[in-house]
Scaffold this motif. Sequence first.
Motif, PDB file in Angstrom:
ATOM      1  N   ASP A  22     -50.140  11.643 -94.724  1.00 36.09           N
ATOM      2  CA  ASP A  22     -50.353  11.814 -96.159  1.00 36.09           C
ATOM      3  C   ASP A  22     -51.813  12.035 -96.525  1.00 36.09           C
ATOM      4  O   ASP A  22     -52.125  12.743 -97.468  1.00 36.09           O
ATOM      5  CB  ASP A  22     -49.835  10.577 -96.918  1.00 36.09           C
ATOM      6  N   SER A  23     -52.715  11.400 -95.794  1.00 38.58           N
ATOM      7  CA  SER A  23     -54.116  11.417 -96.202  1.00 38.58           C
ATOM      8  C   SER A  23     -55.024  11.600 -94.988  1.00 38.58           C
ATOM      9  O   SER A  23     -54.847  10.948 -93.965  1.00 38.58           O
ATOM     10  CB  SER A  23     -54.468  10.107 -96.921  1.00 38.58           C
ATOM     11  N   VAL A  24     -55.994  12.514 -95.139  1.00 41.85           N
ATOM     12  CA  VAL A  24     -56.981  12.754 -94.087  1.00 41.85           C
ATOM     13  C   VAL A  24     -58.367  12.768 -94.717  1.00 41.85           C
ATOM     14  O   VAL A  24     -58.608  13.460 -95.708  1.00 41.85           O
ATOM     15  CB  VAL A  24     -56.737  14.098 -93.363  1.00 41.85           C
ATOM     16  N   ARG A  25     -59.259  12.003 -94.142  1.00 41.22           N
ATOM     17  CA  ARG A  25     -60.663  11.990 -94.578  1.00 41.22           C
ATOM     18  C   ARG A  25     -61.532  12.379 -93.396  1.00 41.22           C
ATOM     19  O   ARG A  25     -61.418  11.810 -92.310  1.00 41.22           O
ATOM     20  CB  ARG A  25     -61.057  10.601 -95.089  1.00 41.22           C
ATOM     21  N   ILE A  26     -62.394  13.368 -93.603  1.00 35.30           N
ATOM     22  CA  ILE A  26     -63.217  13.897 -92.510  1.00 35.30           C
ATOM     23  C   ILE A  26     -64.673  13.931 -92.938  1.00 35.30           C
ATOM     24  O   ILE A  26     -65.018  14.470 -93.993  1.00 35.30           O
ATOM     25  CB  ILE A  26     -62.751  15.305 -92.104  1.00 35.30           C
ATOM     26  N   SER A  27     -65.505  13.351 -92.100  1.00 29.90           N
ATOM     27  CA  SER A  27     -66.955  13.423 -92.269  1.00 29.90           C
ATOM     28  C   SER A  27     -67.539  13.653 -90.887  1.00 29.90           C
ATOM     29  O   SER A  27     -67.609  12.735 -90.076  1.00 29.90           O
ATOM     30  CB  SER A  27     -67.508  12.129 -92.887  1.00 29.90           C
ATOM     31  N   ALA A  28     -67.923  14.902 -90.621  1.00 28.21           N
ATOM     32  CA  ALA A  28     -68.365  15.284 -89.275  1.00 28.21           C
ATOM     33  C   ALA A  28     -69.450  16.344 -89.415  1.00 28.21           C
ATOM     34  O   ALA A  28     -69.144  17.504 -89.718  1.00 28.21           O
ATOM     35  CB  ALA A  28     -67.188  15.815 -88.463  1.00 28.21           C
ATOM     36  N   PRO A  29     -70.698  15.989 -89.197  1.00 29.18           N
ATOM     37  CA  PRO A  29     -71.811  16.891 -89.501  1.00 29.18           C
ATOM     38  C   PRO A  29     -71.880  18.140 -88.638  1.00 29.18           C
ATOM     39  O   PRO A  29     -72.519  19.127 -89.032  1.00 29.18           O
ATOM     40  CB  PRO A  29     -73.047  16.005 -89.282  1.00 29.18           C
ATOM     41  N   ASN A  30     -71.214  18.141 -87.465  1.00 30.51           N
ATOM     42  CA  ASN A  30     -71.264  19.298 -86.579  1.00 30.51           C
ATOM     43  C   ASN A  30     -70.017  20.175 -86.650  1.00 30.51           C
ATOM     44  O   ASN A  30     -69.931  21.198 -85.962  1.00 30.51           O
ATOM     45  CB  ASN A  30     -71.476  18.843 -85.132  1.00 30.51           C
ATOM     46  N   LEU A  31     -69.064  19.796 -87.479  1.00 30.96           N
ATOM     47  CA  LEU A  31     -67.792  20.508 -87.562  1.00 30.96           C
ATOM     48  C   LEU A  31     -67.991  21.913 -88.138  1.00 30.96           C
ATOM     49  O   LEU A  31     -68.548  22.077 -89.220  1.00 30.96           O
ATOM     50  CB  LEU A  31     -66.811  19.720 -88.432  1.00 30.96           C
ATOM     51  N   THR A  32     -67.499  22.931 -87.412  1.00 30.47           N
ATOM     52  CA  THR A  32     -67.597  24.318 -87.884  1.00 30.47           C
ATOM     53  C   THR A  32     -66.235  24.922 -88.205  1.00 30.47           C
ATOM     54  O   THR A  32     -66.143  25.845 -89.013  1.00 30.47           O
ATOM     55  CB  THR A  32     -68.283  25.205 -86.828  1.00 30.47           C
TER      56      THR A  32
END
Length: 366
Positions: A149-159
């Motif tokens: 239901d819920s996704v939280r993403i914090s990733a400084p290198n994610l392209t």
Amino acid sequence: MRKYVRWVNSIIQSHKSHTIQKLRIQFFLRKEEADTLTKWFEYAFSRQVPSLEIDLSPPNFICFGTPDVNYVFPQEFTNSATCFDLKHLKALSLKFITVTREAIEFFLNNCPFLEKFIVHHTERMSKLEICGSSLALKHLELCYCFGLDSVRISAPNLTSLTVRVYSELILENVPMLDELRVGYGYGDFPGKKLLPAYSACISQLKSLTLFLNNLKGSTDLCKFPEMPKLKKLVIAYCSKGEDSLLPLTSLIRASTRLQEFVLELDWYELSRSDREIETIVRFPHEHLKVVKFFGYYGRSSDHEFVRYFIDNCVVLERLIIDPHFVPYAPHDPITPTELAKEITAMDCAKRQLESQVPAHIELVIP
């Protein structure tokens, strides 16, 4: 099945090196083979493999089916400190394997150089957070994670990010993200969910793919903010009857530097009427060079959508109209009925468009 297992085991037993560069296993194995699969994981981890791909997808699977026969990633790996050195793992792909939130956290915590992480067709997750200032993650795919239901993403290198979520997507601290593929549930157009999710990356995206099931509520498309760097826009849409496709042009107008547009139309309900083509909105697109329309059936809604590009694209070079049917089960052979529909659609496309496309535009109808 047993023959395949014996074959893989014989190769593993004959391999004497202490390390391997890549292990890829693609075969339908039921959860009854859990012990064997666990040994294969242990073998890969003990050999410090940088790239691991395990794909247990069944033949002729229905892409939205529930993975109730999946092998479950071993809980013993996640309950205690790992006895394997996973710092060499850079790419991991798990398909048709039940992966829990704890298992994903296990890999993120123990694989400091993991750059590519793919999870397809799993369950037992409702909420997931992939966050960390030190994450090396560059490419992430979360597809058909049932119940997520819920996704939280914090990733400084994610392209690059591909995610299908039922309710909520939160993106934070993704300054490198320029390729996004996203879908929400099966309800009306999720404008109120999409717009907040995009606020962290909308101005930097170069490629955007949206999976849409319903254009009801699509007035929110008119509120879509400008995407000044977007070069490629892909819409995968489940078509029902004669629903107009023109609301999608709001997204195209928001993409001021767009060079390629792709529509992938899935035939859910087929019908063709003789209604008049709607008046086309005039809006010049000065950079759009390639338009691809997969699933063209010759409906008035299809025809008027293509006319929009013919009338508005100043530098259009190629117009690709492909009537081929997109089956729900990708490995299924096309049926005679579906083939007949494709032939009819192809004839219709030629009749409708060949005389309307200017000579400077290359019209391709396979």
